[in-house]
Design an enzyme around this catalytic site. Structure first.
Site, mmCIF file in Angstrom:
data_model
loop_
_atom_site.group_PDB
_atom_site.id
_atom_site.type_symbol
_atom_site.label_atom_id
_atom_site.label_comp_id
_atom_site.label_asym_id
_atom_site.label_seq_id
_atom_site.Cartn_x
_atom_site.Cartn_y
_atom_site.Cartn_z
ATOM 1 N N GLU A 1 0.818 -1.211 0.000
ATOM 2 C CA GLU A 1 0.000 0.000 0.000
ATOM 3 C C GLU A 1 0.861 1.275 0.000
ATOM 4 O O GLU A 1 0.570 2.222 -0.713
ATOM 5 C CB GLU A 1 -0.904 -0.017 1.255
ATOM 6 C CG GLU A 1 -1.838 1.176 1.418
ATOM 7 C CD GLU A 1 -2.993 1.161 0.421
ATOM 8 O OE1 GLU A 1 -3.126 0.184 -0.329
ATOM 9 O OE2 GLU A 1 -3.752 2.152 0.385
ATOM 10 N N ASP A 2 1.937 1.267 0.758
ATOM 11 C CA ASP A 2 2.653 2.522 1.012
ATOM 12 C C ASP A 2 4.063 2.629 0.449
ATOM 13 O O ASP A 2 4.730 3.642 0.652
ATOM 14 C CB ASP A 2 2.752 2.747 2.530
ATOM 15 C CG ASP A 2 1.389 2.971 3.164
ATOM 16 O OD1 ASP A 2 0.465 3.348 2.429
ATOM 17 O OD2 ASP A 2 1.252 2.755 4.380
#
Ligand code: GDP
Length: 385
Positions: free
Chosen positions: A75-76
């Site tokens: 996700e990051d």
């Protein structure tokens, strides 16, 4: 808290090979998150590390710990799911993928949209229950660090936690997480009441503790006379449960007697009933307050004997009696019920059949796409209590 402490703790139930894999996952995540910081200003990696630590306390399997360390990389960071799969295997990648997808879900907090929220969570759970367990640990750590968020985010996150995550933790029997999240939620949603209860509890604390100490000594002596080994402790009630009692029954704080309750933990079921008998001869039981959740466990597998007696000061005193195994289930619920193969430590986990009802629900939800219809078809009030 660093990786070394985590490994030290994990060494109590993981083999060297697993410990090496955990360390590898940590180093992989640390590199991926390098340069990123949390709102607190701390290096980002401390968050996945804290989530992994919560799961180690719950004695989850090694794949869950690794997935917890990696839960935000897709996700990051620039790391792809394929890279996670290549390095840590398909199960781990599936868990990380589940968590990434769950992260993207926008939960709606209006009451009429609750069904849709629950369905989304259940879809994630259907894939692998560990996704939800890691998500709960993730949410718990985010709650513990909520003070670094803006006031508006604090309220939104606390609200979502209370409405969605606490009921799920309850249904899965993970009380340790549920209670802590409830108390933190209340602190942000209704700080005035929260601190008022904290202060009122503080006031009579010494007196209450002395009283409980005396009661404990009394029971301990009697148990010893009967040759029963038991651990007896006073258990302060959680702030949120007092708050709920005050608001739902419209009571004042000084009308709530049971601010402290007793817990007796013994070695086996026979001793549970023996301890109950002893307590009932020491103090009169209050009619209608005895519950046998050993013979009839709650749907979340919770087992204990409950009784309320008229204590030495004439006040109601709540007592719970359970075995050590029941105690673990009471704290960690479904997470305490992974079955391990004989002779191996913490391999891939599978859930025992004790939560058959849960399996049925998951099957049911696969068959229907409509959230309202799904909730309707569940018949049992899954998320209300
Ligand atoms: P009852 O009226 O005797 O059934 O009890 P309550 O439902 O009011 O619960 C009393 C206490 O028992 C609570 O404050 C909890 O500490 C404990 N308890 C009840 N249900 C559960 C459960 O599902 N899990 C855990 N861990 N504790 C529970």
């Amino acid at each position: 808290m660093g990786i070394e402490q985590l490994l030290e703790k994990a060494a109590h139930y993981f083999k060297e090979n697993d410990l090496n894999r955990i360390k590898e996952a940590y180093e992989f995540a640390e590199q991926a998150h390098h340069g990123q910081v949390r709102k607190s200003g701390e290096p980002y990696i401390l968050h996945p590390l804290a989530v992994a630590d919560i799961l180690v306390d719950m004695q989850m399997d090694v794949t869950s710990i690794i997935a917890a360390l990696l839960h935000d990389v897709v996700e990051d960071t620039t790391v792809s799911l394929e890279a996670v799969q290549d390095k840590f295997g398909p199960t781990c990648a599936m868990l990380v993928d589940g968590l990434t997808k769950l992260e993207r879900i926008k939960f709606k907090t209006k009451e009429e949209q609750q069904n849709e929220n629950y369905r989304k969570m259940l879809v994630a759970m259907a894939q692998d229950m560990r996704v939800i367990l890691i998500k709960l640990a993730d949410r718990l750590h985010n709650m513990r660090t909520l003070k670094y968020q803006s006031e508006e985010s604090q309220r939104r996150i606390a609200d979502e936690t209370l409405e969605i995550f606490c009921p799920i933790a309850h249904r899965l029997g993970i009380s340790a997480i549920k209670w802590e999240m409830e108390d933190i939620s209340l602190r942000y949603l209704n700080p005035q009441q929260y601190y008022r209860i904290v202060n009122l509890m503080q006031k009579k604390r010494t007196e209450r503790e002395q009283y409980i100490e005396d009661v404990i000594t009394n029971i301990k002596d009697k148990l010893r006379e009967m040759g029963i080994e038991g651990d007896i402790s006073g258990r302060p009630k959680h702030i949120y449960s007092i708050y709920k009692k005050m608001s739902s029954r419209n009571k004042q704080f000084n009308e709530i007697y049971d601010l402290m309750a007793l817990r007796v933990v013994v070695d086996n079921i026979k001793d549970c009933y023996a301890a109950l008998g002893i307590i009932h001869t020491l103090w009169k039981p209050m009619p209608g307050r005895f519950k046998d959740y050993i013979a009839m466990p709650k749907p979340n597998m919770y087992q204990s004997l409950h009784t309320t007696v008229i204590g030495p000061k004439g006040e109601p005193l709540e007592v719970q009696i359970r075995t050590w195994e029941m105690h673990k289930t009471a704290e960690y619920g479904i997470a305490a019920h992974w079955t391990y193969k004989e002779g191996t430590t913490a391999p891939e986990g599978t859930f025992s059949d004790k939560m058959q009802w849960f399996r049925e629900i998951l099957e049911l939800q696969k068959e229907t796409d409509n959230a309202a219809e799904f909730m309707e078809s569940m018949k049992m009030d899954f998320f209300t209590d």
